[in-house]
Write a protein that holds these residues in place. Structure first.
Motif, PDB file in Angstrom:
ATOM      1  N   UNK A 138      15.185  44.806  43.986  1.00  0.00           N
ATOM      2  CA  UNK A 138      14.870  44.465  42.599  1.00  0.00           C
ATOM      3  C   UNK A 138      15.065  42.984  42.291  1.00  0.00           C
ATOM      4  N   UNK A 139      15.258  42.184  43.351  1.00  0.00           N
ATOM      5  CA  UNK A 139      15.326  40.738  43.152  1.00  0.00           C
ATOM      6  C   UNK A 139      13.926  40.227  42.807  1.00  0.00           C
ATOM      7  N   UNK A 140      13.862  39.264  41.924  1.00  0.00           N
ATOM      8  CA  UNK A 140      12.602  38.655  41.477  1.00  0.00           C
ATOM      9  C   UNK A 140      11.715  39.649  40.726  1.00  0.00           C
ATOM     10  N   UNK A 141      12.362  40.529  39.948  1.00  0.00           N
ATOM     11  CA  UNK A 141      11.621  41.455  39.096  1.00  0.00           C
ATOM     12  C   UNK A 141      12.254  41.475  37.710  1.00  0.00           C
ATOM     13  N   UNK A 142      11.423  41.656  36.707  1.00  0.00           N
ATOM     14  CA  UNK A 142      11.954  41.784  35.356  1.00  0.00           C
ATOM     15  C   UNK A 142      12.721  43.095  35.183  1.00  0.00           C
ATOM     16  N   UNK A 143      12.322  44.113  35.921  1.00  0.00           N
ATOM     17  CA  UNK A 143      13.049  45.386  35.852  1.00  0.00           C
ATOM     18  C   UNK A 143      14.481  45.211  36.339  1.00  0.00           C
ATOM     19  N   UNK A 144      14.649  44.423  37.410  1.00  0.00           N
ATOM     20  CA  UNK A 144      15.995  44.144  37.908  1.00  0.00           C
ATOM     21  C   UNK A 144      16.816  43.362  36.901  1.00  0.00           C
ATOM     22  N   UNK A 145      16.171  42.409  36.213  1.00  0.00           N
ATOM     23  CA  UNK A 145      16.870  41.637  35.181  1.00  0.00           C
ATOM     24  C   UNK A 145      17.317  42.538  34.036  1.00  0.00           C
ATOM     25  N   UNK A 146      16.419  43.420  33.611  1.00  0.00           N
ATOM     26  CA  UNK A 146      16.739  44.324  32.506  1.00  0.00           C
ATOM     27  C   UNK A 146      17.827  45.309  32.908  1.00  0.00           C
ATOM     28  N   UNK A 147      17.680  45.914  34.083  1.00  0.00           N
ATOM     29  CA  UNK A 147      18.627  46.918  34.534  1.00  0.00           C
ATOM     30  C   UNK A 147      20.034  46.349  34.707  1.00  0.00           C
ATOM     31  N   UNK A 148      20.125  45.126  35.155  1.00  0.00           N
ATOM     32  CA  UNK A 148      21.433  44.529  35.447  1.00  0.00           C
ATOM     33  C   UNK A 148      22.141  43.981  34.216  1.00  0.00           C
ATOM     34  N   UNK A 149      21.464  43.953  33.076  1.00  0.00           N
ATOM     35  CA  UNK A 149      22.083  43.385  31.872  1.00  0.00           C
ATOM     36  C   UNK A 149      22.021  44.327  30.671  1.00  0.00           C
ATOM     37  N   UNK A 150      21.744  45.598  30.909  1.00  0.00           N
ATOM     38  CA  UNK A 150      21.572  46.524  29.785  1.00  0.00           C
ATOM     39  C   UNK A 150      22.865  47.268  29.444  1.00  0.00           C
ATOM     40  N   UNK A 151      23.988  46.590  29.544  1.00  0.00           N
ATOM     41  CA  UNK A 151      25.267  47.171  29.117  1.00  0.00           C
ATOM     42  C   UNK A 151      26.120  46.070  28.513  1.00  0.00           C
ATOM     43  N   UNK A 152      27.022  46.461  27.614  1.00  0.00           N
ATOM     44  CA  UNK A 152      27.859  45.472  26.950  1.00  0.00           C
ATOM     45  C   UNK A 152      29.202  46.089  26.576  1.00  0.00           C
TER      46      UNK A 152
END
Length: 282
Positions: A138-152
């Motif tokens: 999932x490197x170099x994908x927007x899905x990877x960016x979203x998945x890795x930052x969708x928690x707080x």
């Protein structure tokens, strides 16, 4: 009595002067950026500096909007930030509801672990997160960016604090009527915490939109860059705008406009989220 009134008026004047000074200090970078976006390169570097342009260079803005790659960066940031914010709000609200209204073993220990992870520096998690994304391709994908930052963690803590203030009698009455946890959360608790959702949504969107370090680590294809990365590329001799500082300042103005607009629209919600009790106290 007269001396007390004079002292009170003097304090009020000093307070207002201090607030005006703070406003000028905080507003100056924005005013400087806006005025420079309408200047020529020579006017920007003129000595002594010119406050206003002799002739406004509106073509700087037209150059920005004609730049397809810049608008692509804007779109990438907008839609990824919206998705990340929406997913984070939903998952955080569900987690916080479970911590406040569902009984299970180890709940307090789980919450303690969550709060401990909050003090871990974000940079310390970048390497393991990168390795995980790399293993699942999932490197170099927007899905990877979203998945890795969708928690707080902060959202969970904030929601938990707000949900704990809602009267247990209201939730108990809903259970008596046969409502399940999903219905209670989204039909009762969420509407009573609207200000909290709006506040965290606005702040979360701004944080995602401004994020630079993590997206720059996992996004490699130029067409997938978000605006924070794309804007940095313009500040170089071989960037899209070279050394056209007027155009660069115009691109900065266009970049921050959605954030300023969102803040002005949602400032009422932010203030309500800070000052309200989010429901009837138990």
């Amino acid at each position: 009595m007269k001396n007390v009134k004079i002292l009170r008026n003097a304090k009020l004047i000093m307070t207002h002067l201090f607030l005006v000074f703070c406003c000028v200090v905080f507003a100056f970078p924005f005013l400087w950026m806006i005025t420079n976006s309408l200047k020529t390169k020579d006017e920007i570097w003129a000595v002594p500096p010119q406050v206003l342009p002799a002739v406004p260079q509106w073509m700087n803005y037209s150059d920005v909007f004609k730049d397809s790659i810049f608008m692509r960066y804007m779109w990438n940031s907008m839609y990824t930030s919206i998705l990340i914010t929406a997913i984070t709000l939903v998952t955080s609200a569900m987690f916080a509801y479970a911590l406040t209204n569902i009984r299970f073993k180890g709940k307090n220990i789980l919450f303690a672990v969550i709060m401990v992870t909050y003090i871990v520096p974000t940079a310390a998690t970048n390497i393991p997160a990168y390795i995980i994304l790399s293993k699942v391709k999932l490197i170099d994908t927007h899905f990877g960016l979203i998945l890795s930052t969708c928690s707080s963690i902060f959202n969970i803590f904030y929601f938990r604090t707000m949900f704990m203030q809602i009267s247990k009698d209201i939730l108990g009455a809903a259970r008596v009527d046969g409502a399940g946890h999903g219905t209670i959360l989204w039909r009762i608790v969420a509407p009573m915490s609207t200000s909290s959702f709006m506040t965290l949504g606005i702040l979360g969107f701004i944080g995602c939109y401004n994020s630079y370090v993590w997206p720059s680590l996992i996004l490699r294809t130029k067409s997938k860059y978000v605006i924070s990365i794309g804007l940095q590329l313009f500040f170089s001799t071989d960037g899209a705008y070279g050394l056209k500082w007027g155009t660069i300042m115009a691109s900065c103005c266009v970049t921050i406009f959605p954030l300023l607009l969102l803040f002005f629209i949602g400032q009422k919600w932010i203030m309500n989220g800070i000052t309200s009790d989010s429901g009837v106290k138990a």
